[in-house]
Scaffold this motif. Structure first.
Motif, short mmCIF file in Angstrom:
data_model
loop_
_atom_site.label_atom_id
_atom_site.label_comp_id
_atom_site.label_asym_id
_atom_site.label_seq_id
_atom_site.Cartn_x
_atom_site.Cartn_y
_atom_site.Cartn_z
N UNK A 220 1.11 -1.07 -0.17
CA UNK A 220 0.58 -0.02 0.03
C UNK A 220 0.50 1.49 -0.31
N UNK A 221 2.49 1.00 -0.14
CA UNK A 221 3.53 2.77 0.22
C UNK A 221 4.08 1.93 -0.81
N UNK A 222 3.95 2.08 -1.79
CA UNK A 222 5.21 1.76 -3.21
C UNK A 222 6.00 3.41 -2.74
N UNK A 223 6.69 3.31 -2.46
CA UNK A 223 7.19 5.35 -2.32
C UNK A 223 8.64 5.34 -2.95
N UNK A 224 9.59 4.08 -2.21
CA UNK A 224 10.88 4.47 -1.78
C UNK A 224 11.47 5.05 -1.09
N UNK A 225 10.40 5.45 -0.62
CA UNK A 225 11.57 5.80 0.85
C UNK A 225 11.10 5.29 2.30
N UNK A 226 12.37 5.12 2.74
CA UNK A 226 12.12 4.41 4.34
C UNK A 226 10.93 5.23 5.47
N UNK A 227 10.19 5.22 5.55
CA UNK A 227 9.85 5.74 6.67
C UNK A 227 9.58 3.97 7.81
N UNK A 228 9.13 5.58 9.25
CA UNK A 228 9.53 3.53 10.33
C UNK A 228 8.67 2.69 10.37
N UNK A 229 7.62 2.30 9.23
CA UNK A 229 6.93 1.34 9.68
C UNK A 229 7.28 0.22 8.13
N UNK A 230 7.88 0.99 7.34
CA UNK A 230 8.85 0.39 6.29
C UNK A 230 10.57 -0.99 7.16
N UNK A 231 10.31 0.01 7.68
CA UNK A 231 11.41 -0.36 8.67
C UNK A 231 11.88 -1.69 9.87
N UNK A 232 10.73 -0.84 10.40
CA UNK A 232 9.88 -2.42 11.47
C UNK A 232 9.56 -3.39 10.58
N UNK A 233 9.04 -3.26 9.45
CA UNK A 233 8.79 -4.57 9.11
C UNK A 233 9.45 -5.63 8.46
N UNK A 234 11.07 -4.38 7.87
CA UNK A 234 12.90 -5.09 7.43
C UNK A 234 13.02 -6.12 8.54
N UNK A 235 12.73 -5.33 9.71
CA UNK A 235 13.44 -5.69 11.85
C UNK A 235 12.69 -7.55 11.01
#
Length: 255
Positions: free
Chosen positions: A235-250
Motif C-alpha cells: 500500500x506504500x510503494x514509494x521508495x522512501x524508508x519510513x518507520x513502518x517500512x523499517x519495522x517490517x524489515x526488522x
C-alpha cells in the motif's frame, strides 16, 4: 538434438495434475546446483495462452518451469531438474545465476502496462497448491519464496503490488509479517546519508537484496526499498524508508 525434437519431447509432470507443454528453452543446472528457491513472476501478456505460446517458442529464448493460467490450469514446460530460463540477470544473498538454483512459476497476468489486473481466485488457489507442493518436495523455506522484483530490482516489478503475498504466507507459502503502521519518525530518502542509511542498507543486504552499503541514499537504494515495499508493504510503494517500512524489515529478519 534439434529444436523440433526438443519440442516434441515430453516428460512426466513433477506436479500431479499439471499439463505438459515442453519448451525447448532450458539447459542443465550449473555447478551442481539444485533448486532451493521459488521465484514468482507475472507474464505481462494479454492472455495466458499467448504467454504459453511465447514461453514454448524457441525464438523467445525464455521459459519457465510452470505457467498458471487465469482459470487455474497449471502447465509445466520444463522439468524441475532442469534449468529454465525465467529469471534473467539477478542476485539474491550474493548469488547470481538465479536460474540454476531456483524454480520459476509464471502467473498469467497482463501486468503493469495494462493496469495490473486482479489475480482471479482460481489462479491464486492453483499457485498455492503448486507452490506448497514444490516447497515441500525441495525443502524450500518461506524466506526463499521470492518475487522476480526481489532478485532483479530496477529491472523487474513482477508479480506486482496487487499480488496477495499476505494471503499466500497465511496459507503456508512464503514470508510475510503483519503491517503495523507507525506515525512520525524520520523518513529516509534521496540525498540522505549517514549511519541511519547505512543501517538500513545493511538490513536489506542481510535479508538478501543486492545493495551497496555506502551510507548514501542513492538511486539504487531507493529502487531496492521500492521493490521491498512492493512485496512486503504494497500500500506504500514509494521508495522512501519510513518507520513502518523499517519495522517490517526488522520483523522479517527476526521471524
Amino acid at each position: 538434438m534439434s529444436v523440433d525434437v526438443l519440442k516434441a519431447a515430453s516428460f512426466e509432470p513433477d506436479f500431479q495434475g499439471a499439463e505438459v507443454c515442453p519448451s525447448p528453452n532450458f539447459g542443465e543446472r550449473r555447478n551442481g546446483c539444485t533448486p532451493d528457491a521459488l521465484i514468482l513472476h507475472y507474464t505481462g501478456m494479454e492472455t495466458g495462452q499467448s504467454a504459453q505460446d511465447w514461453l514454448c517458442a524457441s525464438e523467445s529464448e525464455v521459459s519457465s518451469h510452470y505457467l498458471v493460467h487465469e482459470d487455474g490450469r497449471i502447465v509445466q514446460m520444463v522439468r524441475e531438474a532442469d534449468r529454465a530460463w525465467h529469471a534473467g540477470r539477478g542476485t539474491w544473498q550474493g548469488r547470481d545465476d538465479v536460474n540454476s538454483w531456483s524454480i520459476g512459476i509464471e502467473i498469467a497476468n497482463a501486468g503493469h502496462p495494462m493496469g495490473l489486473p486482479e489475480f482471479p481466485e482460481a489462479q491464486i488457489e492453483a499457485v498455492l497448491r503448486l507452490g506448497r507442493d514444490i516447497c515441500r518436495r525441495h525443502g524450500i523455506p518461506p524466506k526463499r519464496v521470492l518475487a522476480h522484483s526481489d532478485i532483479a530490482p530496477g529491472r523487474k516489478v513482477d508479480p506486482g503490488e496487487r499480488f496477495p503475498w499476505k494471503r499466500l504466507a497465511e496459507a503456508g507459502l512464503g514470508h510475510f509479517v503483519a503491517t503495523v503502521s507507525v506515525s512520525g519518525g524520520r523518513v529516509l530518502g534521496p540525498e540522505d546519508d549517514g549511519p541511519a542509511v547505512e543501517a538500513l542498507q545493511r538490513l536489506l543486504k542481510r535479508y538478501g537484496y543486492n545493495i551497496d552499503v555506502s551510507g548514501v541514499y542513492d538511486e539504487k537504494t531507493q529502487t531496492v526499498v521500492r521493490e521491498f515495499q512492493r512485496h512486503f508493504r504494497p500500500l506504500e510503494v514509494s521508495g522512501l524508508a519510513d518507520a513502518t517500512t523499517c519495522i517490517i524489515l526488522r520483523e522479517l529478519l527476526y521471524n
